[in-house]
Design an enzyme around this catalytic site. Structure first.
Site, mmCIF file in Angstrom:
data_model
loop_
_atom_site.group_PDB
_atom_site.id
_atom_site.type_symbol
_atom_site.label_atom_id
_atom_site.label_comp_id
_atom_site.label_asym_id
_atom_site.label_seq_id
_atom_site.Cartn_x
_atom_site.Cartn_y
_atom_site.Cartn_z
ATOM 1 N N ASP A 21 3.673 5.687 3.217
ATOM 2 C CA ASP A 21 3.272 4.564 4.060
ATOM 3 C C ASP A 21 3.263 3.229 3.194
ATOM 4 O OD1 ASP A 21 2.485 3.140 6.324
ATOM 5 O OD2 ASP A 21 0.326 2.937 5.386
ATOM 6 N N SER A 22 3.311 1.969 3.942
ATOM 7 C CA SER A 22 3.329 0.742 2.970
ATOM 8 C C SER A 22 1.969 0.379 2.441
ATOM 9 C CB SER A 22 3.556 -0.524 4.034
ATOM 10 O OG SER A 22 2.647 -0.207 5.228
ATOM 11 N N TYR A 53 4.275 -4.573 5.212
ATOM 12 C CA TYR A 53 5.647 -4.529 5.329
ATOM 13 C C TYR A 53 6.197 -5.138 6.790
ATOM 14 C CZ TYR A 53 6.539 -1.243 1.719
ATOM 15 O OH TYR A 53 6.512 -0.433 0.241
ATOM 16 N N GLY A 54 5.109 -5.048 7.722
ATOM 17 C CA GLY A 54 5.452 -5.305 9.022
ATOM 18 C C GLY A 54 6.074 -6.729 9.191
ATOM 19 N N CYS A 84 4.601 5.455 7.937
ATOM 20 C CA CYS A 84 4.690 3.999 8.259
ATOM 21 C C CYS A 84 5.828 3.758 9.713
ATOM 22 C CB CYS A 84 5.158 3.313 7.186
ATOM 23 S SG CYS A 84 5.554 1.379 7.297
ATOM 24 N N ASN A 85 5.372 3.108 10.843
ATOM 25 C CA ASN A 85 6.060 2.896 11.892
ATOM 26 C C ASN A 85 7.124 1.806 11.273
ATOM 27 O OD1 ASN A 85 4.605 3.927 14.641
ATOM 28 N ND2 ASN A 85 3.083 3.592 12.899
ATOM 29 N N THR A 86 6.703 1.052 10.511
ATOM 30 C CA THR A 86 7.719 -0.006 10.189
ATOM 31 C C THR A 86 8.805 0.267 9.299
ATOM 32 O OG1 THR A 86 5.902 -2.008 10.069
ATOM 33 C CG2 THR A 86 7.969 -2.316 8.920
ATOM 34 N N GLU A 163 -7.956 -3.985 8.170
ATOM 35 C CA GLU A 163 -8.353 -3.997 6.988
ATOM 36 C C GLU A 163 -9.595 -4.982 6.790
ATOM 37 O OE1 GLU A 163 -6.005 -3.461 4.209
ATOM 38 O OE2 GLU A 163 -4.441 -2.707 5.374
ATOM 39 N N CYS A 195 1.834 1.699 15.241
ATOM 40 C CA CYS A 195 1.298 1.345 13.828
ATOM 41 C C CYS A 195 0.427 2.073 13.513
ATOM 42 C CB CYS A 195 0.916 -0.282 13.984
ATOM 43 S SG CYS A 195 0.186 -1.059 12.463
ATOM 44 N N THR A 196 0.397 2.447 11.893
ATOM 45 C CA THR A 196 -0.526 3.273 11.082
ATOM 46 C C THR A 196 -2.038 2.674 11.443
ATOM 47 O OG1 THR A 196 -0.217 1.765 9.355
ATOM 48 C CG2 THR A 196 0.905 4.120 9.536
ATOM 49 N N HIS A 197 -2.260 1.480 11.745
ATOM 50 C CA HIS A 197 -3.642 0.900 11.657
ATOM 51 C C HIS A 197 -4.187 0.986 12.984
ATOM 52 C CE1 HIS A 197 -2.258 -0.563 7.860
ATOM 53 N NE2 HIS A 197 -3.423 -1.425 7.655
#
Ligand code: DGL
Length: 276
Positions: A21-22, A53-54, A84-86, A163, A195-197
């Site tokens: 992932d980023s 990265y997004g 990572c989706n991005t 975050e 998205c991971t978040h």
């Protein structure tokens, strides 16, 4: 000998699964993998020095993705999971070209779940600006069912809010209402958390969209696809001992441990800082 050949020669069923992932967000995928594949070792890579990265360009994201792929192949992984989706949205071709081991990506997993979940055939997708601009989710969902109508929305502020740990903060509720109001004006019955978040914002998002809309968490879908891939390729580890978990990052930023453990849902041991 190229990395590609070297890894291929030593690959065996006891090797670890490489997940990347980023940053630390991909630990939501690791968490799902640990539950679904309890005897599989995992090597995780998070580019904590260069996240997010997004909001970066396609060229930069693809360059970083190539570097991470090389690094994990050097760790002799047997399967690569792009958490990572991005990166899945804009760099999958680069990653697949470099990798002699199978590659799975969260967008394919999430798209499949969404196509299976929607009855109305109206799906909303939220993600980073790079993911949404790429249209990768729409393409992936249409591979399963071209008749599904897709409405997408970039939610750039969700990553910093997570975050910051503002998982149930009034600002997060307000932001979610603002972002989601357009997609909710369509008769969608399924919302992809692209998205991971975003899985960490599930309670807030569910409250905003209401119980009539099903949320698709690509982390869970990803773990299921990984299990299928291990079966297809005969790659399940034969070992029945506690697996090894290794976490590689490019930096240890402020509050790294707290944030990482929030994503992983348990303590985060064996963290090693590496340079690409
Ligand atoms: N991991 C990214 C994703 O899933 C979110 C964080 C970033 O922007 O790098 O799209």
């Amino acid at each position: 000998m190229e990395v590609k050949d070297r890894v291929f020669n030593v690959m065996d069923r006891t090797s670890s699964i490489g997940v990347f992932d980023s940053g630390v967000g991909g630990l939501t995928v690791v968490r799902a993998l640990m539950e679904r594949l309890p005897f599989e070792s995992i090597s995780y890579f998070g580019d904590t020095a260069r996240v997010p990265y997004g909001v970066k360009s396609v060229e930069t994201i693809a360059h970083f993705a190539g570097q991470i792929t090389d690094f994990l192949l050097q760790q002799k992984v047997k399967l690569l999971i792009v958490a990572c989706n991005t990166m899945s949205a804009v760099a999958l071709e680069v990653i697949r070209r470099l990798s002699p081991v199978p590659v799975l990506d969260v967008i394919h997993a999430g798209a499949r779940s969404a196509a299976m979940a929607t009855k109305a055939r109206y799906v909303a997708v939220i993600g980073t600006p790079a993911t949404i601009n790429s249209n990768a989710y729409a393409r992936a969902i249409h591979q399963f069912d071209p008749a599904i109508r897709i409405f997408s929305q970039a939610c750039a502020l969700f990553v910093p809010l997570v975050e910051e740990g503002w998982l149930d903060h009034p600002v997060t509720h307000l932001t979610a209402r603002e972002y989601l109001k357009v997609v909710l004006s369509y008769p969608v019955d399924t919302l992809v958390l692209g998205c991971t978040h975003y899985p960490l914002l599930k309670p807030v998002i569910q409250e905003v969209v209401g119980v009539g809309i099903q949320l698709v968490d690509s982390a869970e879908a990803m773990a299921e696809e990984a299990a299928e891939m291990l079966t297809d390729k005969g790659l399940w580890s034969p070992l029945r001992v506690s697996p090894e978990y290794r976490f590689y990052v490019t930096d240890i930023p402020v509050r790294f441990q707290t944030i990482g453990e929030r994503f992983l849902g348990r303590s985060l041991p064996n963290v090693k800082v590496v340079q690409l």
